[in-house]
Design a protein around this motif. Structure first.
Motif, PDB file in Angstrom:
ATOM      1  N   ARG A   1       0.954  -0.947   0.100  1.00 23.04           N
ATOM      2  CA  ARG A   1       0.038  -0.197   0.170  1.00 23.04           C
ATOM      3  C   ARG A   1       0.824   1.085  -0.312  1.00 23.04           C
ATOM      4  NH1 ARG A   1      -0.289  -2.627   5.054  1.00 23.04           N
ATOM      5  NH2 ARG A   1       0.442  -0.778   6.788  1.00 23.04           N
ATOM      6  N   GLU A   2       2.259   0.907   0.510  1.00 26.02           N
ATOM      7  CA  GLU A   2       3.138   2.192   0.375  1.00 26.02           C
ATOM      8  C   GLU A   2       4.116   2.774  -0.773  1.00 26.02           C
ATOM      9  OE1 GLU A   2       5.484   2.485   4.531  1.00 26.02           O
ATOM     10  OE2 GLU A   2       3.547   2.190   5.851  1.00 26.02           O
ATOM     11  N   GLY A   3       3.543   1.779  -1.832  1.00 23.87           N
ATOM     12  CA  GLY A   3       3.924   1.996  -3.425  1.00 23.87           C
ATOM     13  C   GLY A   3       4.940   1.031  -3.362  1.00 23.87           C
ATOM     14  N   ALA A   4       5.219   0.523  -5.136  1.00 24.60           N
ATOM     15  CA  ALA A   4       5.700  -0.693  -5.210  1.00 24.60           C
ATOM     16  C   ALA A   4       6.772  -0.858  -5.049  1.00 24.60           C
ATOM     17  CB  ALA A   4       4.907  -0.685  -7.165  1.00 24.60           C
ATOM     18  N   ASP A   5       7.666  -1.375  -4.455  1.00 25.82           N
ATOM     19  CA  ASP A   5       8.905  -1.992  -4.020  1.00 25.82           C
ATOM     20  C   ASP A   5       9.215  -2.856  -4.446  1.00 25.82           C
ATOM     21  OD1 ASP A   5      10.865  -3.518  -2.442  1.00 25.82           O
ATOM     22  OD2 ASP A   5      11.160  -1.684  -1.980  1.00 25.82           O
ATOM     23  N   ARG A   6       9.749  -3.229  -5.573  1.00 26.34           N
ATOM     24  CA  ARG A   6      10.030  -3.621  -6.908  1.00 26.34           C
ATOM     25  C   ARG A   6      10.253  -4.913  -6.156  1.00 26.34           C
ATOM     26  NH1 ARG A   6      12.330  -0.543 -12.041  1.00 26.34           N
ATOM     27  NH2 ARG A   6      10.622   0.869 -11.782  1.00 26.34           N
TER      28      ARG A   6
ATOM     29  N   ARG B   1       2.729   8.747  -3.034  1.00 26.71           N
ATOM     30  CA  ARG B   1       3.718   8.980  -1.835  1.00 26.71           C
ATOM     31  C   ARG B   1       5.272   9.941  -2.038  1.00 26.71           C
ATOM     32  NH1 ARG B   1       3.509   6.678   3.057  1.00 26.71           N
ATOM     33  NH2 ARG B   1       6.478   6.860   3.826  1.00 26.71           N
ATOM     34  N   SER B   2       6.143   9.481  -3.457  1.00 25.01           N
ATOM     35  CA  SER B   2       7.058  10.178  -3.325  1.00 25.01           C
ATOM     36  C   SER B   2       6.797  11.536  -3.723  1.00 25.01           C
ATOM     37  CB  SER B   2       7.578  10.058  -4.672  1.00 25.01           C
ATOM     38  OG  SER B   2       7.839   8.428  -4.671  1.00 25.01           O
ATOM     39  N   GLU B   3       5.130  11.482  -4.330  1.00 23.26           N
ATOM     40  CA  GLU B   3       4.622  13.685  -4.607  1.00 23.26           C
ATOM     41  C   GLU B   3       4.855  14.273  -3.608  1.00 23.26           C
ATOM     42  OE1 GLU B   3       2.066  13.561  -7.531  1.00 23.26           O
ATOM     43  OE2 GLU B   3       3.686  12.735  -9.244  1.00 23.26           O
ATOM     44  N   ILE B   4       4.506  13.811  -2.597  1.00 24.94           N
ATOM     45  CA  ILE B   4       3.808  14.747  -1.121  1.00 24.94           C
ATOM     46  C   ILE B   4       5.018  14.552  -0.970  1.00 24.94           C
ATOM     47  CG2 ILE B   4       2.624  13.965   0.810  1.00 24.94           C
ATOM     48  CD1 ILE B   4       0.324  13.020  -0.419  1.00 24.94           C
ATOM     49  N   GLU B   5       5.845  13.288  -0.340  1.00 22.37           N
ATOM     50  CA  GLU B   5       6.888  13.878   0.696  1.00 22.37           C
ATOM     51  C   GLU B   5       8.444  15.409   0.234  1.00 22.37           C
ATOM     52  OE1 GLU B   5       9.180   9.968   0.167  1.00 22.37           O
ATOM     53  OE2 GLU B   5       8.028   9.354   1.558  1.00 22.37           O
ATOM     54  N   ARG B   6       8.191  15.296  -2.393  1.00 27.64           N
ATOM     55  CA  ARG B   6       9.234  15.673  -2.655  1.00 27.64           C
ATOM     56  C   ARG B   6       8.325  18.051  -1.912  1.00 27.64           C
ATOM     57  NH1 ARG B   6       9.032  13.625  -6.358  1.00 27.64           N
ATOM     58  NH2 ARG B   6       7.357  14.376  -7.698  1.00 27.64           N
ATOM     59  N   THR B   7       7.016  17.458  -1.854  1.00 26.88           N
ATOM     60  CA  THR B   7       6.337  19.022  -1.822  1.00 26.88           C
ATOM     61  C   THR B   7       6.294  18.796   0.205  1.00 26.88           C
ATOM     62  OG1 THR B   7       4.980  17.807  -3.826  1.00 26.88           O
ATOM     63  CG2 THR B   7       4.094  19.378  -1.486  1.00 26.88           C
ATOM     64  N   LEU B   8       6.369  18.374   1.277  1.00 25.33           N
ATOM     65  CA  LEU B   8       6.648  18.615   2.071  1.00 25.33           C
ATOM     66  C   LEU B   8       7.994  18.813   2.376  1.00 25.33           C
ATOM     67  CD1 LEU B   8       4.866  15.378   3.884  1.00 25.33           C
ATOM     68  CD2 LEU B   8       3.805  18.190   3.745  1.00 25.33           C
TER      69      LEU B   8
ATOM     70  N   SER C   1      -0.856   0.669  -6.235  1.00 25.34           N
ATOM     71  CA  SER C   1       0.449   0.088  -5.624  1.00 25.34           C
ATOM     72  C   SER C   1       1.666   1.216  -6.285  1.00 25.34           C
ATOM     73  CB  SER C   1       1.619  -1.157  -5.339  1.00 25.34           C
ATOM     74  OG  SER C   1       2.125  -1.430  -5.468  1.00 25.34           O
ATOM     75  N   VAL C   2       1.448   1.669  -7.499  1.00 28.59           N
ATOM     76  CA  VAL C   2       2.475   2.355  -8.178  1.00 28.59           C
ATOM     77  C   VAL C   2       2.038   3.846  -7.894  1.00 28.59           C
ATOM     78  CG1 VAL C   2       3.481   3.405 -10.806  1.00 28.59           C
ATOM     79  CG2 VAL C   2       3.701   0.616 -10.042  1.00 28.59           C
ATOM     80  N   ASP C   3       0.765   3.787  -8.329  1.00 33.88           N
ATOM     81  CA  ASP C   3      -0.066   5.177  -8.195  1.00 33.88           C
ATOM     82  C   ASP C   3       0.283   5.543  -6.542  1.00 33.88           C
ATOM     83  OD1 ASP C   3      -0.916   5.802 -10.629  1.00 33.88           O
ATOM     84  OD2 ASP C   3      -2.743   4.471 -10.379  1.00 33.88           O
ATOM     85  N   ASN C   4       0.586   4.804  -5.728  1.00 25.52           N
ATOM     86  CA  ASN C   4       0.758   5.185  -4.055  1.00 25.52           C
ATOM     87  C   ASN C   4       1.733   5.698  -4.496  1.00 25.52           C
ATOM     88  OD1 ASN C   4      -2.231   4.877  -3.536  1.00 25.52           O
ATOM     89  ND2 ASN C   4      -2.112   2.682  -2.661  1.00 25.52           N
TER      90      ASN C   4
END
Length: 602
Positions: A279-284, A377-384, A370-373
């Motif tokens: 859920r937190e992203g697609a760790d490959r 998440r990366s975009e939110i972290e970058r924005t924060l 998962s990829v979208d999440n």
């Protein structure tokens, strides 16, 4: 429940009930009409009657969970066609009825065979399935025509009336057709069972999981059917033990069908676990490993689209090979793309899983989400991070602005006022020497007012950016700040050398605002201030023995403290039980700050 769905449930329930009622009516009436000496044992008759009930119950389940409507309809057809031999004692006198019933007597076997062929997709697929079904249907039609057109009343030991359709007496043709029909049926059942069993033995774990119990059930039925056919061809009677095992094997076919479909449905439910894991992203690496566990397919490989190089590669960065892309006997490729059509990944999986497209659709949706999440998440972290850096730059700009104002006040207005005061002092002394006491008195009053203004200006400049903080850091500025608080304050500042200006100014103003709150609201008689470095963090603790009840949302002062601390990535905690004082604890990380201090030469 939706009206349409409710109507379908009612119609299906009525259909199943009518089929069960018809089957039981034929079973019971045939048993009662059979002479006592010719009746089979009650236990066998009961088991014989249970078989269509099992098919009917499984039809209801298949309608609910099945991939298509065909399996449930085949099960209902089986219930209707499950005609016991004893029913001829009821309809034997109807010359236009019993020949047709006798012709479709073994149609239930054809239906059971087709039910196996449509497992698990719910439809016939491939030439093998079509050929087997075609041979079974043609054999059934030929047998039906021979029975209707050439069977005499002697084919059933029930005193049947003459065949109303009979064209000629041909007992040899009937006997050959009857035995051939049964042999063909047994042969087809053995072929289907053998094929399924071999495929199950040679198949991968996913294929065995999907096949489940169906090959075993079919093989057991085909074996007993073979023994019955041999016995029938020799003596025209069937062994009761073989018949019992055959009935049990037949009843296990719809149960195996529903169990396999239910298992495949549960596999789709495990996609939810896949969503939870990723859920937190697609760790490959984790995604491919979790997908293999979900599908129970150790051969699963996931190839991710590399936007930079324009190719697919696995988690280790190895590009996909032509062998992986080639259509092979045991594997298939599932492409996954974004809603806009941009490629995301390729999933190589066991070919048998293509029979469960709902499962694969769920896997595709899980991967896309998962990829979208992960991207979100990366975009939110970058924005924060951008917001945090922006806030820090604002605070730094505010500190620099206060220093500039303090410097301008000190070097500009303050120096002018000092020079003016010296000139006024010279003028007052000259007036006294000249005997002009009235002018001297006015000048003295002006000097007093000027000194008062100069003190206020110095206090203002000190409040904007205290000079002690700039020259001596927290070790000098905090005790001086505590000395101006009307509440007695004990100060403990550990000497850790100079910290970066942003950290020192933030800590100073946090302490200043906290002491101002203590003086205004706490009704405390004592206060304590402590500042020290612990585990790479600057820890501030401001405590009083006042009335307590403070909170972060208690006013603009506390909000200002929180904003300053957030700007330097610090944390704030307040303990303020009613009547037990207030303790404010602040932690400010110094990891990046120490590097900055070295850059600034502090």
């Amino acid at each position: 429940m939706a009206p349409g769905r409710k109507g379908r449930i009612i119609r299906r329930t009525i259909t199943i009930s009518l089929a069960v009622a018809l089957s039981l009516a034929m079973e019971i009436s045939g048993f009662l009409a059979t002479p006592v000496g010719e009746r089979p044992e009650v236990s066998y008759t009961t088991l014989h009657a249970i078989v269509p009930l099992v098919f009917a119950a499984c039809a209801g389940v298949a309608w609910h969970i099945g991939p298509a409507r065909t399996p449930a309809r085949l099960m209902i057809a089986f219930v209707v066609l499950w005609i016991p031999q004893s029913v001829y004692h009821v309809i034997g006198g109807w010359q236009w009825v019993w020949p047709v019933v006798r012709g479709v007597d073994l149609a239930w076997a054809v239906v059971a065979g087709i039910l196996v062929l449509v497992y698990p997709k719910g439809r016939l697929s491939g030439r093998f399935d079509l050929w087997i079904a075609g041979i079974a249907v043609v054999s059934f039609v030929v047998n039906l025509l021979v029975v209707v057109l050439f069977a005499g009343p002697d084919v059933n030991p029930c005193g049947c009336a003459p065949n109303g359709y009979q064209l000629a007496e041909a007992p040899v043709l009937f006997a050959i057709t009857d035995v051939a029909y049964r042999i063909i049926g047994v042969g087809l059942a053995l072929v289907i069972a053998g094929r399924l069993l071999v495929r199950w033995v040679r198949a991968s774990v996913p294929a065995r999981t999907v096949a489940f119990l169906m090959p075993v059930a079919l093989f057991a039925w085909a074996t007993t059917l073979t023994a019955q056919a041999v016995t029938y061809a020799v003596s025209s009677n069937t062994d009761m033990v073989l018949g019992t095992f055959s009935l049990i094997a037949i009843a296990s076919i719809p149960v195996s069908f529903d169990a396999g479909v239910s298992h495949a449905r549960n596999m789709r439910a495990r996609v939810a676990d896949l969503m939870r894991i990723t859920r937190e992203g697609a760790d490959r690496g984790l995604w491919a490993e979790s997908l293999a566990r979900t599908l129970r397919d150790a051969s699963v490989r996931v190839f991710w689209w590399d936007e930079t190089r324009g190719r697919y590669a696995d988690a280790a960065g190895d590009p996909i090979s032509d062998e992986d892309l080639a259509s092979r006997a045991r594997h298939s490729i599932l492409p996954v793309a974004s809603p806009l059509g941009a490629p995301i990944a390729l999933i190589r999986h066991d070919r048998v899983l293509t029979d469960n497209m709902r499962l694969l659709d769920g896997v595709s949706s899980a991967l896309r989400l998962s990829v979208d999440n992960g991207r979100l998440r990366s975009e939110i972290e970058r924005t924060l991070e951008q917001v945090r850096q922006s806030r820090q730059r604002i605070v730094e700009a505010g500190v620099e602005a206060r220093r500039r104002i303090e410097r301008d006040l000190h070097d500009g207005a303050q120096q002018h006022l000092v020079s003016l005061g010296m000139q006024l002092r010279l003028s007052a002394n000259a007036a006294k020497a000249a005997g002009d006491l009235e002018l001297a008195t006015d000048l003295e009053r002006t000097i007093v007012m000027l000194n008062q203004a100069l003190r206020e200006l110095r206090e203002l400049a000190h409040g904007i950016h205290p000079s002690l903080l700039s020259s001596g850091g927290l070790a000098l500025a905090v005790p001086e700040l505590a000395g101006r608080c009307p509440v007695p304050v004990e100060v403990e500042v550990q000497g850790e050398g100079r910290l970066p200006e942003l950290i020192e100014s933030t800590a100073y103003f946090v302490i200043a605002e906290s002491l101002a709150n203590i003086a205004k609201h706490s009704r405390a008689t004592r206060a304590w201030v402590r500042a020290h470095v612990l585990d790479g963090d600057l820890v501030l603790e401001v405590r009083d023995n006042g009335v307590g009840g403070a909170s972060i949302d208690a006013g603009t002062g506390m909000l200002g403290i929180g904003d300053r601390i957030d700007a330097v990535d610090g944390t704030l905690a307040i303990e303020s039980p009613a009547g037990a004082g207030t303790t404010l604890t602040v932690r400010i990380p110094l990891g990046e700050a120490k590097w900055a201090a070295a850059e600034w030469g502090l």
